[in-house]
Design a protein around this motif. Structure first.
Motif, PDB file in Angstrom:
ATOM      1  N   PHE A 430      42.193 -26.047 -12.993  1.00 30.89           N
ATOM      2  CA  PHE A 430      43.369 -26.640 -12.372  1.00 30.89           C
ATOM      3  C   PHE A 430      44.494 -25.639 -12.137  1.00 30.89           C
ATOM      4  N   ASN A 431      44.337 -24.407 -12.581  1.00 34.42           N
ATOM      5  CA  ASN A 431      45.360 -23.393 -12.330  1.00 34.42           C
ATOM      6  C   ASN A 431      44.712 -22.020 -12.373  1.00 34.42           C
ATOM      7  N   LYS A 432      45.194 -21.120 -11.546  1.00 31.93           N
ATOM      8  CA  LYS A 432      44.694 -19.747 -11.513  1.00 31.93           C
ATOM      9  C   LYS A 432      45.861 -18.808 -11.271  1.00 31.93           C
ATOM     10  N   LEU A 433      46.062 -17.857 -12.184  1.00 31.11           N
ATOM     11  CA  LEU A 433      47.159 -16.906 -12.060  1.00 31.11           C
ATOM     12  C   LEU A 433      46.644 -15.617 -11.440  1.00 31.11           C
ATOM     13  N   GLN A 434      47.311 -15.170 -10.391  1.00 33.12           N
ATOM     14  CA  GLN A 434      46.899 -13.969  -9.668  1.00 33.12           C
ATOM     15  C   GLN A 434      48.039 -12.965  -9.688  1.00 33.12           C
ATOM     16  N   GLY A 435      48.007 -12.063 -10.655  1.00 31.44           N
ATOM     17  CA  GLY A 435      49.050 -11.046 -10.766  1.00 31.44           C
ATOM     18  C   GLY A 435      48.500  -9.701 -11.160  1.00 31.44           C
ATOM     19  N   HIS A 436      47.319  -9.685 -11.746  1.00 31.49           N
ATOM     20  CA  HIS A 436      46.684  -8.435 -12.151  1.00 31.49           C
ATOM     21  C   HIS A 436      45.923  -7.818 -10.977  1.00 31.49           C
ATOM     22  N   SER A 437      45.816  -6.496 -10.998  1.00 28.01           N
ATOM     23  CA  SER A 437      45.055  -5.790  -9.966  1.00 28.01           C
ATOM     24  C   SER A 437      43.769  -5.194 -10.521  1.00 28.01           C
ATOM     25  N   SER A 438      43.412  -5.559 -11.757  1.00 26.82           N
ATOM     26  CA  SER A 438      42.165  -5.111 -12.381  1.00 26.82           C
ATOM     27  C   SER A 438      41.688  -6.230 -13.305  1.00 26.82           C
ATOM     28  N   PRO A 439      40.437  -6.147 -13.791  1.00 29.77           N
ATOM     29  CA  PRO A 439      39.897  -7.228 -14.627  1.00 29.77           C
ATOM     30  C   PRO A 439      40.802  -7.596 -15.792  1.00 29.77           C
ATOM     31  N   VAL A 440      40.947  -8.907 -16.029  1.00 28.99           N
ATOM     32  CA  VAL A 440      41.781  -9.414 -17.117  1.00 28.99           C
ATOM     33  C   VAL A 440      40.927  -9.528 -18.371  1.00 28.99           C
ATOM     34  N   LEU A 441      41.346  -8.841 -19.452  1.00 35.50           N
ATOM     35  CA  LEU A 441      40.543  -8.761 -20.670  1.00 35.50           C
ATOM     36  C   LEU A 441      41.091  -9.630 -21.795  1.00 35.50           C
ATOM     37  N   GLY A 442      42.382  -9.533 -22.090  1.00 36.41           N
ATOM     38  CA  GLY A 442      42.975 -10.211 -23.238  1.00 36.41           C
ATOM     39  C   GLY A 442      43.811 -11.412 -22.826  1.00 36.41           C
ATOM     40  N   ILE A 443      43.815 -12.454 -23.673  1.00 33.60           N
ATOM     41  CA  ILE A 443      44.573 -13.679 -23.413  1.00 33.60           C
ATOM     42  C   ILE A 443      45.139 -14.179 -24.737  1.00 33.60           C
ATOM     43  N   SER A 444      46.416 -14.586 -24.752  1.00 41.16           N
ATOM     44  CA  SER A 444      46.996 -15.143 -25.970  1.00 41.16           C
ATOM     45  C   SER A 444      48.223 -15.980 -25.641  1.00 41.16           C
ATOM     46  N   PHE A 445      48.309 -17.195 -26.227  1.00 45.02           N
ATOM     47  CA  PHE A 445      49.511 -18.030 -26.186  1.00 45.02           C
ATOM     48  C   PHE A 445      50.390 -17.708 -27.383  1.00 45.02           C
ATOM     49  N   ASN A 446      51.724 -17.823 -27.210  1.00 46.88           N
ATOM     50  CA  ASN A 446      52.545 -17.934 -28.417  1.00 46.88           C
ATOM     51  C   ASN A 446      52.463 -19.375 -28.913  1.00 46.88           C
ATOM     52  N   TYR A 447      52.966 -19.638 -30.126  1.00 47.76           N
ATOM     53  CA  TYR A 447      52.619 -20.890 -30.790  1.00 47.76           C
ATOM     54  C   TYR A 447      53.171 -22.136 -30.103  1.00 47.76           C
ATOM     55  N   ASP A 448      54.297 -22.008 -29.390  1.00 49.81           N
ATOM     56  CA  ASP A 448      54.870 -23.190 -28.750  1.00 49.81           C
ATOM     57  C   ASP A 448      54.504 -23.288 -27.269  1.00 49.81           C
ATOM     58  N   GLU A 449      53.597 -22.429 -26.822  1.00 46.74           N
ATOM     59  CA  GLU A 449      53.085 -22.446 -25.449  1.00 46.74           C
ATOM     60  C   GLU A 449      54.144 -22.134 -24.403  1.00 46.74           C
ATOM     61  N   SER A 450      55.243 -21.531 -24.801  1.00 49.17           N
ATOM     62  CA  SER A 450      56.258 -21.195 -23.809  1.00 49.17           C
ATOM     63  C   SER A 450      55.896 -19.933 -23.038  1.00 49.17           C
ATOM     64  N   LEU A 451      55.059 -19.080 -23.627  1.00 48.86           N
ATOM     65  CA  LEU A 451      54.645 -17.835 -22.978  1.00 48.86           C
ATOM     66  C   LEU A 451      53.141 -17.644 -23.130  1.00 48.86           C
ATOM     67  N   LEU A 452      52.543 -17.044 -22.117  1.00 49.14           N
ATOM     68  CA  LEU A 452      51.140 -16.658 -22.137  1.00 49.14           C
ATOM     69  C   LEU A 452      51.054 -15.177 -21.825  1.00 49.14           C
ATOM     70  N   ALA A 453      50.352 -14.414 -22.663  1.00 53.11           N
ATOM     71  CA  ALA A 453      50.174 -12.982 -22.441  1.00 53.11           C
ATOM     72  C   ALA A 453      48.767 -12.716 -21.946  1.00 53.11           C
ATOM     73  N   SER A 454      48.648 -11.850 -20.936  1.00 48.00           N
ATOM     74  CA  SER A 454      47.343 -11.427 -20.433  1.00 48.00           C
ATOM     75  C   SER A 454      47.362  -9.915 -20.218  1.00 48.00           C
ATOM     76  N   SER A 455      46.248  -9.256 -20.556  1.00 52.07           N
ATOM     77  CA  SER A 455      46.161  -7.800 -20.432  1.00 52.07           C
ATOM     78  C   SER A 455      44.984  -7.435 -19.545  1.00 52.07           C
ATOM     79  N   ASP A 456      45.020  -6.227 -18.982  1.00 51.06           N
ATOM     80  CA  ASP A 456      43.966  -5.880 -18.028  1.00 51.06           C
ATOM     81  C   ASP A 456      43.394  -4.482 -18.247  1.00 51.06           C
ATOM     82  N   GLN A 457      42.462  -4.141 -17.378  1.00 51.06           N
ATOM     83  CA  GLN A 457      41.705  -2.899 -17.473  1.00 51.06           C
ATOM     84  C   GLN A 457      42.568  -1.673 -17.202  1.00 51.06           C
ATOM     85  N   GLN A 458      43.683  -1.825 -16.534  1.00 50.08           N
ATOM     86  CA  GLN A 458      44.571  -0.704 -16.236  1.00 50.08           C
ATOM     87  C   GLN A 458      45.614  -0.477 -17.326  1.00 50.08           C
ATOM     88  N   GLY A 459      45.660  -1.345 -18.327  1.00 45.90           N
ATOM     89  CA  GLY A 459      46.608  -1.184 -19.417  1.00 45.90           C
ATOM     90  C   GLY A 459      47.877  -1.987 -19.283  1.00 45.90           C
TER      91      GLY A 459
END
Length: 480
Positions: A430-459
């Motif tokens: 139901f949702n897709k975030l498109q902001g990275h320009s390389s494969p997305v490897l890491g994913i993590s929510f903070n505990y109250d779901e106010s922020l989502l962190a994503s990391s990629d192959q370029q660092g």
């Protein structure tokens, strides 16, 4: 359940929410935990009767304590399981005789086989806490809060601190870890942890967030002191005794913070005492391949590990002595590698089913139900993503039972972040975030779901902010 085991579980439940108690008075929080520990020790010392009725009373107390804390703080979804898990044999078998008693598990095997998804549609009491908004409104992560670029190589894992909305740890193939404060104005890198000579493969926060453990291809585990107000430093480096062994993942025991479990390139799941650096007797089990992902359930007595052969083993682990025993085995098929395992149990009164989320390099994210007390897995859902080679991760949303719909989020090799509603069979994405320009490897929510962190192959690490349901600027999510 022994008195010491019960005491540790009770203390762990309070320790995990301690950061939320009297946020402006850290001395009170420290005093509270000390007094809590003292009372539990006194109670355990005076308890000699360990029959079945006493065990049932202790389990009832733990469940009541978790429910009270959930009502008070509105979080702690991963603390709802305080069940006692016992292992009768280390022999692997899928025969009916090997199924443990389901009295301690709310998920029946027949229910999993039918594909029922929990929480059920009748979970009105839990959803009333946050209102009747749709899952698209709840997880409208469409805005970029900040971008970190302190790493020069792929960031293969990001992990928020326990019960904390600010501290984020990033581990990179450049051999370093970074700690970021994501709620500062502006967000900033607090520290760079240097010490590993090769790529960092995994990290984990201790339950109190005072320490971080990291694993590396250099064959070592490092314990970092990241206590607030102190300069971060490496307290201990534990090197594998077998030359050429790469450590691919690590995880603190959720109850006994003195124990750390690792997976290595020799196919061994190993328990380590972080205080002494010693491996406990009977604290290792060989499963073959390269152990790339491990995960505990919240009581710490059940562990799952996945390797590059597409095999997932369940283990029972003694929280005091560190003894580890194999229980179940599941194969996802040939030419398939397991790169991430996540565990959750819904905390609603209507549904408390334990569930595993698994990333595999056959372009899949699997959702398994845990069917018995020995960790047997039964498939419930499979979500398609682009995943053939890299260490892609996924995660459950932290607040699972209080929302309309249940969300899981995964990275992907097509440079996107995918949101799936596990209750929607026709169109789960139901949702897709498109902001990275390389494969997305890491994913993590903070505990109250106010922020989502994503990391990629370029660092790069991107922080996505959730658009408030009351915000007039909220936009529709990108179609999958």
């Amino acid at each position: 359940m022994t008195p010491s085991s019960w005491q540790q579980q009770a203390f762990a439940i309070d320790a995990r929410v301690n950061a939320l108690r009297a946020s402006k008075h850290p001395n009170f929080r420290t005093q509270y935990l000390r007094r809590r520990s003292q009372l539990l020790r006194e109670n355990a010392a005076n308890s000699y009767d360990d029959d079945q009725s006493v065990q049932m009373e202790r389990q009832a107390y733990l469940r009541t304590r978790v429910q009270l804390l959930q009502n008070r703080y509105g979080i702690l979804c991963d603390l709802s399981s305080t069940r006692s898990v016992s292992a009768r044999s280390s022999r692997i078998s899928e025969s009916p005789e090997r199924r443990g008693s389901l009295s301690d598990w709310s998920l029946s095997e027949s229910r999993v086989q039918r594909g029922d998804v929990v929480p059920t549609a009748d979970a009105e009491a839990s959803r009333a806490i946050v209102g009747g908004t749709t899952i698209e409104e709840n997880y409208a992560f469409v805005g970029v809060h900040h971008i970190f670029d302190q790493h020069s190589a792929p960031v293969n894992m990001v992990k928020f601190a326990n019960n904390d909305r600010s501290l984020l740890c990033c581990c990179s193939e450049d051999g370093t870890l970074s700690i970021c404060n994501v709620t500062a104005d502006p967000p900033c890198v607090v520290a760079i942890l240097q010490g590993h000579s090769k790529a960092v493969t995994g990290c984990d926060w201790s339950s109190s967030n005072d320490f971080i453990a990291s694993s590396s291809l250099d064959g070592s585990i490092r314990l970092w002191n990241v206590t607030a107000g102190q300069i971060p430093s490496c307290l201990r480096a534990i090197t594998s005794c077998e030359a050429g062994t790469e450590i691919l993942c690590c995880l603190f025991h959720p109850v006994n913070g003195n124990l750390l479990v690792t997976g290595n390139s020799k196919g061994v799941v190993q328990v380590v005492n972080v205080s002494t650096g010693i491996n406990p007797k009977s604290g290792a089990s060989k499963m073959g391949g390269r152990v790339q992902a491990i995960e505990f359930e919240s009581s710490g007595q059940m562990l799952w590990a996945g390797n590059d052969k597409g095999v997932i083993f369940s283990f029972v682990l003694g929280p005091v002595n560190g003894r580890i025993s194999k229980c179940r085995r599941l194969s996802l098929g040939d030419h398939c590698s397991v790169t991430c395992i996540s565990w959750r149990a819904w905390c609603s009164r209507e549904a408390r089913d334990p569930t595993l989320l698994v990333n595999a390099t056959n372009n899949s994210v699997y959702l398994f139900g845990v069917a018995d007390s020995e960790g047997k897995l039964l498939l419930k859902r499979r979500f398609p993503i682009k995943h053939k080679e890299l260490t892609v991760h996924s995660t459950f949303c932290p607040i699972m039972s209080f929302r309309q719909g249940v969300c899981v989020v995964s990275g992907s090799e097509d440079c996107c972040v995918y949101f799936f509603d596990i209750g929607n069979e026709r169109s789960p994405c139901f949702n897709k975030l498109q902001g990275h320009s390389s494969p997305v490897l890491g994913i993590s929510f903070n505990y109250d779901e106010s922020l989502l962190a994503s990391s990629d192959q370029q660092g790069l690490v991107i922080l996505w902010k959730r658009v408030s349901r009351n915000s007039s600027s909220a936009t529709s999510p990108t179609d999958c």
